[in-house]
Design an enzyme around this catalytic site. Structure first.
Site, mmCIF file in Angstrom:
data_model
loop_
_atom_site.group_PDB
_atom_site.id
_atom_site.type_symbol
_atom_site.label_atom_id
_atom_site.label_comp_id
_atom_site.label_asym_id
_atom_site.label_seq_id
_atom_site.Cartn_x
_atom_site.Cartn_y
_atom_site.Cartn_z
ATOM 1 N N THR A 130 0.969 -1.193 -0.070
ATOM 2 C CA THR A 130 0.011 0.075 -0.086
ATOM 3 C C THR A 130 0.931 1.258 0.027
ATOM 4 O O THR A 130 0.655 2.194 -0.675
ATOM 5 C CB THR A 130 -0.837 0.061 1.402
ATOM 6 N N HIS A 179 1.964 2.090 -3.421
ATOM 7 C CA HIS A 179 0.833 2.626 -4.213
ATOM 8 C C HIS A 179 0.829 4.099 -3.656
ATOM 9 O O HIS A 179 0.648 5.116 -4.862
ATOM 10 C CB HIS A 179 -0.625 2.035 -3.904
#
Ligand code: NAD
Ligand code: ZN
Length: 349
Positions: free
Chosen positions: A43, A46
């Site tokens: 994450t 990202h």
């Protein structure tokens, strides 16, 4: 005002920056933790890259980091169960305590969930503020590097233990860090044959190191045919989906035995087509979505497995860097390194 170093998303664009920010002030029910080691999650990559999901979710400026361990520096005046000096990690999903799911004891799917390190300042910093009720005290027997990756390990434990596992044949689709962790957890919990499917050769090699019995490259080989052949035409008892890849998900269902369970953790970025009749209904399959970690059943199970020395996580650890050198760490992960990279806000020991 006391200041500290933090790795932050400062603006709505690609990249992250080291910034000097104030040490968080602790409210009456909070704990302030001095971060020993923090680990980078997919994450975070990202958010670094500022993809569509991050643009919709992240409100800069915010300090990232939700996988960590550290030592409690001080606690708010109402806190009794956590003390300065405790070696801790934390559940970074903060639930509201009053929604329908929270009232049912399903806090992991709370309607008002906030994630520390995503929605509010996280652990890529010298200090992080956590509600004391989310603090998880660690036994001194648990090594610091393991303490820093309990969040993804909890995802793996939650998935593996979401259904029967002892004596079962298992397919893990996708051997990123969480799939790799799921392999060792499944083995520790008594699964029989563990098949791993993964497109990346280095990650297949790691799957075998983590205890998989068979590692399959679904590109060069018919993964479903291989699994059916090795299970006398039956298919596996449990599918643990850890890739989020539509093809892997479809193959996983095709390789699942009638009456088996499919536990889906991987997050697809597009709609996935399934043949509900063949893959689920006529199969009598049990399909589960898995989110986060059960609060706090998963933490109890994970800690017990770690304390008993049942999980070999060593192959996962490679690079360690000072927080200042985050760029190198993010670059390595972006190139596809499967292991976990630990960052040290106070510099390298
Ligand atoms: P990762 O991206 O490192 O791992 C995914 C792996 O799947 C990669 O190694 C990739 O090569 C492999 N893969 C891709 N296509 C494949 C195919 N066709 N067949 C087999 N393997 C294939 O991710 P991770 O950090 O290990 O996380 C695993 C998944 O879980 C991700 O989708 C992540 O977004 C998701 N996740 C979900 C939760 C949750 O609470 N549900 C929490 C954390 C992560
Ligand atoms: Zn809630």
């Amino acid at each position: 005002m006391a200041m500290m170093k933090a790795l932050r998303k400062v603006r709505a664009a690609k990249g992250l920056e080291i910034a000097e920010v104030a040490v968080p002030t602790v409210g009456p029910t909070d704990a302030l933790v001095r971060v020993s080691a923090a680990s980078i999650c997919g994450t975070d990559l990202h958010i670094y890259g500022w993809d569509r999901w991050s643009q919709g979710r992240i409100k800069p400026p915010v300090t990232l980091g939700h996988e960590f361990c550290g030592v409690v520096e001080r606690v708010g005046e109402e806190v009794t169960a956590v003390n300065a000096g405790d070696f801790v990690s934390a559940e970074m999903h903060v639930n509201c305590g009053h929604c329908h799911q929270c009232r049912l004891g399903e806090a992991h799917i709370c309607q008002n969930l906030k994630i520390i390190g995503i929605d509010q300042d996280g652990a890529f910093a010298e200090f992080v503020k956590i509600p004391a009720s989310n603090i998880w005290k660690l036994d001194a027997a648990i090594p610091e590097r393991y303490g820093a990756i309990l969040d993804p390990l909890g995802n793996a434990v939650h998935t593996v233990l979401a259904g029967p596992i002892a004596g079962q044949t298992v397919l893990v689709t996708g051997c990123g860090p969480i799939g790799l962790m799921a392999i060792t957890v499944a083995k520790a919990c008594g699964s029989s044959t563990v098949f791993a499917s993964e497109t990346n050769a280095q990650r297949r090699a790691m799957a075998l190191q983590m205890g998989a019995d068979v590692a399959i490259d679904p590109v060069s080989e018919d993964a479903v045919a291989r699994i059916l052949r090795e299970t006398s035409g039956t298919g596996v008892d449990a599918l643990l989906e850890m890739s989020g890849n539509p093809t892997a998900i479809q193959q996983g269902f095709a390789a699942l035995r009638a009456g088996g369970r499919a536990s889906l953790l991987g997050i697809p970025t597009e709609n996935v087509q399934l043949d509900l009749v063949k893959d689920v209904i006529f199969k009598g399959a049990t399909v589960q979505g898995i989110y986060g970690r059960r609060m706090y059943e998963t933490w109890v199970q994970m800690t017990a497995l770690l304390k008993a020395g049942r999980l070999n996580l060593e192959p996962l650890f490679g690079e360690r860097v000072a927080l200042d050198n985050f760029e190198g760490a993010f670059a390595m992960l972006q190139k596809g390194l499967a292991g976990k990279i630990l960052m040290y806000p106070a510099g390298m020991k």
